[in-house]
Motif scaffolding. Structure first.
Motif, PDB file in Angstrom:
ATOM      1  N   VAL A   1       0.829  -1.208   0.000  1.00 39.95           N
ATOM      2  CA  VAL A   1       0.000   0.000   0.000  1.00 39.95           C
ATOM      3  C   VAL A   1       0.862   1.255   0.000  1.00 39.95           C
ATOM      4  O   VAL A   1       0.634   2.199  -0.764  1.00 39.95           O
ATOM      5  N   SER A   2       1.864   1.305   0.867  1.00 43.46           N
ATOM      6  CA  SER A   2       2.681   2.521   0.986  1.00 43.46           C
ATOM      7  C   SER A   2       3.463   2.802  -0.292  1.00 43.46           C
ATOM      8  O   SER A   2       3.566   3.965  -0.718  1.00 43.46           O
ATOM      9  N   THR A   3       4.037   1.766  -0.908  1.00 47.47           N
ATOM     10  CA  THR A   3       4.791   2.013  -2.142  1.00 47.47           C
ATOM     11  C   THR A   3       3.873   2.386  -3.300  1.00 47.47           C
ATOM     12  O   THR A   3       4.269   3.155  -4.186  1.00 47.47           O
ATOM     13  N   PHE A   4       2.634   1.882  -3.301  1.00 47.35           N
ATOM     14  CA  PHE A   4       1.683   2.316  -4.325  1.00 47.35           C
ATOM     15  C   PHE A   4       1.328   3.791  -4.129  1.00 47.35           C
ATOM     16  O   PHE A   4       1.141   4.526  -5.114  1.00 47.35           O
ATOM     17  N   MET A   5       1.260   4.234  -2.882  1.00 48.22           N
ATOM     18  CA  MET A   5       1.042   5.657  -2.613  1.00 48.22           C
ATOM     19  C   MET A   5       2.194   6.492  -3.158  1.00 48.22           C
ATOM     20  O   MET A   5       1.979   7.564  -3.753  1.00 48.22           O
ATOM     21  N   VAL A   6       3.427   6.007  -2.984  1.00 47.15           N
ATOM     22  CA  VAL A   6       4.587   6.713  -3.531  1.00 47.15           C
ATOM     23  C   VAL A   6       4.505   6.749  -5.057  1.00 47.15           C
ATOM     24  O   VAL A   6       4.813   7.773  -5.688  1.00 47.15           O
ATOM     25  N   LEU A   7       4.096   5.637  -5.652  1.00 47.91           N
ATOM     26  CA  LEU A   7       3.910   5.595  -7.112  1.00 47.91           C
ATOM     27  C   LEU A   7       2.961   6.694  -7.571  1.00 47.91           C
ATOM     28  O   LEU A   7       3.244   7.415  -8.541  1.00 47.91           O
ATOM     29  N   CYS A   8       1.854   6.819  -6.866  1.00 50.69           N
ATOM     30  CA  CYS A   8       0.867   7.847  -7.240  1.00 50.69           C
ATOM     31  C   CYS A   8       1.443   9.250  -7.066  1.00 50.69           C
ATOM     32  O   CYS A   8       1.237  10.132  -7.918  1.00 50.69           O
TER      33      CYS A   8
END
Length: 397
Positions: free
Chosen positions: A50-57
């Motif tokens: 979840v956290s790395t997907f937030m960084v992706l966004c």
């Protein structure tokens, strides 16, 4: 902090299985091991996904960089970081420097050594207690001989859990016998340590704090640290320039965790409400501090005066930049200025990290833990025995 966390993880993950073994209940031990092993990947990897997907966004929105040219390219890179770095437990204790959040380098190490810990507990679950303790100590020494610092730390946590339970049993036995302990404390595993031992424990905590300040550069020039560097044994002394600190971090982490549990005033502090809250959000703090700092740190800390570079009129010329932000105001030329800038920056950025971690803990972390429990109960074969939930097992370390 990573090394202390690994010791505490070894303690927390092994506590309930070892407690069941002390009660001579193999069923509870195996149930706890099966439950912990099943849910470990969800517990560690889920929040990181979840956290790395937030960084992706955030990268695709332009708040963090560098970003890939297309969303598809970004997703492909993210997939590679998840599969080959964050969830890649096959390199044991190598820093894989994951994309999207380099701080998550410990996650695959945590997962691999959690599995090692569960295997060791299961392997020693049917042997006599003194054989089990001797086996764990032997494996700890073997890990150090092989340069495997993380394995040593997890198994040290298992050893401390065993010592803690033995002490608790000795205390209960003394109470059942109606005896009184001199000075109102327990000693050995039963009779309490004297002032000399308490003083030694305090020295261990202070020494752990000192060794915890081991610099990544110029360790050979740092007073006190240079002595430890010279005394580093093989193979740590020759592995890489950071391996010596990992050896001493491991030893001091074990000593610190044990000493803190023995010193009443420190134990009571860490059992208090503030420390318990910090413990609850600690994993979320670890996950969120990187993205938060990458987002706001540069604008808050700023920089000192940056002189012009290159020759005027040439393509590589860059104009001088004035001092801005915390570093610009307090300066970074002397150790005192660097320390003040760091402390002010901590006070300004810290609340954002805590707030983000609290939100992440409530919205993401807790829900993933709950989903892991539900998935386990849904998959459980009822014919194999009672469910972990009915037995009161909830391993979230």
């Amino acid at each position: 902090m990573v090394h202390i966390f690994f010791v505490i993880s070894g303690f927390a993950l092994s506590y309930k299985p070892i407690k069941a073994l002390h009660a001579r209940d193999l069923d509870k031990c195996y149930t706890a091991l099966a439950s912990s092993t099943f849910r470990r990947a969800f517990r560690l990897f889920g929040p990181c996904v979840v956290s790395t997907f937030m960084v992706l966004c955030l990268r695709q929105m332009g708040y963090l960089g560098p970003a890939q040219e297309t969303v598809v390219g970004e997703l492909w890179k993210w997939k590679g970081a998840l599969l080959r770095q964050i969830t890649w437990g096959w390199d044991w204790d190598r820093d894989l420097m994951p994309a999207y959040d380099i701080h998550l380098w410990t996650i695959p190490i945590e997962f691999a050594h959690s599995m090692l810990l569960f295997m060791v507990v299961m392997m020693l679950s049917r042997v006599k207690m003194h054989v089990r303790v001797a086996g764990v100590v032997g494996l700890m020494g073997y890990c150090l001989m092989c340069g495997k610092w993380a394995g040593f730390e997890f198994l040290a946590g298992l050893f401390l859990a065993e010592v803690f339970l033995l002490k608790q049993e000795g205390k209960r036995q003394k109470e059942w016998e109606g005896g009184r302990v001199e000075g109102g404390e327990e000693g050995g595993l039963v009779m309490g340590p004297g002032m000399l031992v308490k003083g030694l424990q305090m020295v261990m905590v202070l020494m752990g704090l000192f060794i915890g300040g081991w610099p990544n550069r110029n360790a050979d020039k740092t007073p006190g640290i240079s002595w430890f560097l010279e005394k580093t044994p093989l193979p740590f002394a020759e592995m890489d320039h950071l391996a010596p600190q990992k050896f001493w971090f491991g030893l001091s982490a074990v000593a610190t965790v044990w000493a803190v549990g023995e010193l009443d005033f420190l134990r009571k502090f860490f059992e208090g409400g503030l420390a318990q809250y910090c413990g609850k959000i600690s994993f979320a703090v670890y996950i969120m501090h990187g993205p938060v700092m990458d987002t706001i740190q540069a604008s808050i800390l700023g920089h000192g005066v940056i002189p012009a570079r290159g020759q005027p009129g040439q393509a590589n010329f860059k104009e001088a930049l004035p001092a801005v932000g915390v570093k610009g105001y307090f300066g970074v030329k002397t150790p005192a200025q660097i320390t003040v800038s760091w402390f002010i920056g901590l006070c300004m950025i810290g609340p954002f990290v805590i707030w983000a971690a609290d939100v992440f803990w409530r919205v993401v972390d807790n829900r993933i833990v709950d989903w892991g429990k539900r998935l386990e109960n849904w998959c459980l074969d009822e014919d194999t025995g009672p469910s972990p939930r009915s037995q009161g097992y909830s391993v979230a370390a």
